[in-house]
Design a protein around this motif. Structure first.
Motif, short mmCIF file in Angstrom:
data_model
loop_
_atom_site.label_atom_id
_atom_site.label_comp_id
_atom_site.label_asym_id
_atom_site.label_seq_id
_atom_site.Cartn_x
_atom_site.Cartn_y
_atom_site.Cartn_z
N ARG A 9 -89.94 51.21 22.87
CA ARG A 9 -91.07 50.48 22.29
C ARG A 9 -91.54 49.41 23.29
NH1 ARG A 9 -93.94 51.68 19.59
NH2 ARG A 9 -94.12 52.47 17.49
N GLY A 10 -92.84 49.32 23.48
CA GLY A 10 -93.37 48.30 24.38
C GLY A 10 -94.06 47.18 23.62
N ILE A 11 -94.88 46.41 24.33
CA ILE A 11 -95.66 45.32 23.72
C ILE A 11 -96.97 45.90 23.20
CG2 ILE A 11 -96.81 43.12 24.21
CD1 ILE A 11 -94.85 42.78 26.59
N PRO A 12 -97.33 45.63 21.93
CA PRO A 12 -98.61 46.15 21.41
C PRO A 12 -99.78 45.71 22.30
CG PRO A 12 -97.31 45.17 19.65
CD PRO A 12 -96.60 44.86 20.93
N GLU A 15 -101.42 42.32 22.17
CA GLU A 15 -100.65 41.14 22.61
C GLU A 15 -100.46 41.09 24.13
OE1 GLU A 15 -97.01 41.13 20.28
OE2 GLU A 15 -98.19 41.71 18.50
N GLN A 16 -101.13 41.98 24.86
CA GLN A 16 -100.91 42.04 26.31
C GLN A 16 -101.85 41.13 27.11
OE1 GLN A 16 -100.48 45.95 27.98
NE2 GLN A 16 -99.00 46.59 26.45
N ARG A 18 -103.50 38.07 28.86
CA ARG A 18 -102.97 36.79 29.34
C ARG A 18 -104.09 35.80 29.66
NH1 ARG A 18 -98.62 39.21 33.61
NH2 ARG A 18 -99.90 41.08 33.33
N LEU A 283 -91.67 42.32 32.31
CA LEU A 283 -92.82 42.13 31.41
C LEU A 283 -93.81 43.30 31.57
CD1 LEU A 283 -94.59 40.40 29.49
CD2 LEU A 283 -95.52 39.28 31.53
N HIS A 284 -94.10 43.64 32.82
CA HIS A 284 -95.07 44.72 33.06
C HIS A 284 -94.52 46.08 32.60
CE1 HIS A 284 -97.91 42.56 36.12
NE2 HIS A 284 -97.68 41.85 35.04
N ASN A 286 -92.71 46.51 30.02
CA ASN A 286 -92.91 46.52 28.57
C ASN A 286 -94.37 46.76 28.19
OD1 ASN A 286 -90.26 46.27 27.46
ND2 ASN A 286 -90.20 44.22 28.36
N MET A 287 -95.27 46.35 29.06
CA MET A 287 -96.70 46.66 28.82
C MET A 287 -96.95 48.15 29.07
SD MET A 287 -98.52 43.48 30.74
CE MET A 287 -98.66 41.88 29.94
N GLU A 290 -96.29 50.78 26.41
CA GLU A 290 -97.35 50.95 25.42
C GLU A 290 -98.53 51.75 26.00
OE1 GLU A 290 -97.44 50.51 22.35
OE2 GLU A 290 -99.49 50.08 21.68
#
Ligand SMILES: [Fe+2]
Ligand SMILES: [Fe+2]
Ligand SMILES: [Fe+2]
Ligand SMILES: [Fe+2]
Length: 399
Positions: A9-12, A15-16, A18, A283-284, A286-287, A290
């Motif tokens: 599962r990543g970040i929706p 919510e990405q 910035r 972080l990337h 996790n993006m 998605e």
């Protein structure tokens, strides 16, 4: 447990996004950083740039507004990622210092890929190319000593050797001989696809960089050397991009792009020595998980197949920046004199090759040869960094 990006599962997407504060990353310290951290930054900038340009091309082939909107939303995030990644580079480095780092990436990334590549024909394509970027590194290092009075080991440290490869002037081939046979989609391992995507993106970024920064120098030899090597990077993009079979659908290509981004961020997260930079890779990643999920959804809907049919069941071992000195030395001893004919390789200078050489040289010495001679005249001897002994093909230092 092997990491399977399709199961994570990543970040929706919502919510990405910035803000300025988050985009304003602290650059690495050029005097104290691990040269391979810089190499990872340059690689990921090339990968994000490829993601953005690929998505634009796809959108231009697409009539459906809803799909264009989906592509645009993810692409804006890719553009923010590219800003964060490339802005990790500090502004103090000169264009030539960045150039030397680009060639270090080309050497150690391509050598690693060549070592890991399961398909013999593709392996040969990487082995062929790496000896050329290896030589570019040597030519630029001499230009650097000549016009900035500094030594390239300040940038590459002791990790990558600097000495002649296949001489740059011999890279100017007839364009007919720069196109390789593509890998076959149905029989090639997923890893081979990822390799081809990565190296094509890296070479594309180098080509774009030289075509834009070359005229920023005033010294005639610098301007000329960037023109010469810039044209070879065009040949390299042709060489590597032809490895990828064009029969893949846009959906499959999008899926492969997102999967490759996951693979590389995961790889660099696993191997990064700088904790702040490592956080960005994580972080990337996790993006990207998605982005991959969204691409997989479109693949199922429009291509009609399941992602498992085209992707690997889990990620291959992490792409690792590490010294490849012994490997390169073996190639120098055995493959320096190769050139291409049609889609294959030969050892003799054939007619078409000679004709191209005559046309492009116009009876003059090429900039890549003159830069060594001129540096020798100014600095007393040419610049090299041979940490493992004499040149494997017996090429002695010219004074
Ligand atoms: Fe990305
Ligand atoms: Fe190069
Ligand atoms: Fe190249
Ligand atoms: Fe992505």
């Amino acid at each position: 447990m092997a990491f399977d990006p399709l199961q994570e599962r990543g970040i929706p997407l919502d919510e990405q996004l910035r803000d300025w504060r988050e985009l304003n990353v602290t650059p690495i310290d050029p005097d104290r950083c691990d040269p391979y951290t810089r190499c990872r930054i340059i690689t990921m900038n090339g990968i994000e740039t490829e993601a953005i340009l690929f998505s634009h091309h796809m959108a231009r082939h697409c009539r459906d507004v809803e799909i264009k909107q989906r592509l645009a939303r993810v692409r804006y995030i890719e553009a923010q990622q590219q800003k964060v990644v490339n802005w990790l580079l500090p502004g103090v480095s000169s264009v030539l210092e960045t150039t030397i780092a680009y060639e270090q990436v080309a050497v150690d990334l391509t050598a690693w890929v060549a070592r890991m590549e399961p398909d013999q024909r593709l392996k040969q394509a990487y082995q062929f190319g790496v000896l050329e970027d290896f030589d570019h590194l040597y030519r630029y290092a001499n230009l650097y000593e000549m016009i900035e009075h500094r030594r390239a080991d300040k940038i590459v440290d002791q990790l990558t050797e600097v000495m002649p490869g296949r001489p740059t002037y011999l890279h100017h081939r007839d364009s007919m001989d720069n196109v390789r046979e593509p890998y076959q989609r149905r029989v090639t391992e997923p890893l081979s696809r990822l390799h081809a995507l990565t190296i094509t993106a890296a070479e594309q970024q180098t080509m774009n960089f030289y075509m834009n920064v070359g005229p920023m120098y005033m010294e005639p030899i610098a301007r000329q050397l960037y023109q010469e090597i810039g044209l070879i990077e065009e040949e390299h993009v042709t060489h590597y991009e032809s490895l990828v079979e064009p029969g893949e659908s846009w959906w499959e290509r999008l899926l492969n792009h997102e999967y490759n981004e996951c693979y590389l961020y995961y790889s660099f997260m696993e191997t990064e020595s700088d904790p702040k930079v490592k956080n960005i890779w994580e972080l990337h990643l996790n993006m990207e998980l998605e982005h991959l999920r969204l691409a997989a959804e479109m693949f199922r809907r429009f291509d009609g197949r399941d992602p498992d049919q085209v992707l690997a069941p889990a990620l291959p071992p992490p792409v690792t920046f590490e010294p490849n000195k012994g490997y390169i030395r073996d190639l120098l001893a055995t493959q320096m004199d190769l050139t291409t004919l049609g889609t294959g390789y030969v050892r003799e200078a054939h007619e078409r090759f000679e004709k191209m050489q005559r046309a492009v040289m116009g009876g003059e010495r090429p900039p890549s040869e003159r830069v060594i001679e001129e540096n020798r005249a100014i600095s007393g001897e040419e610049y090299r960094l041979q940490t493992e002994g004499p040149h494997p093909a017996g090429l002695r230092v010219n004074r």
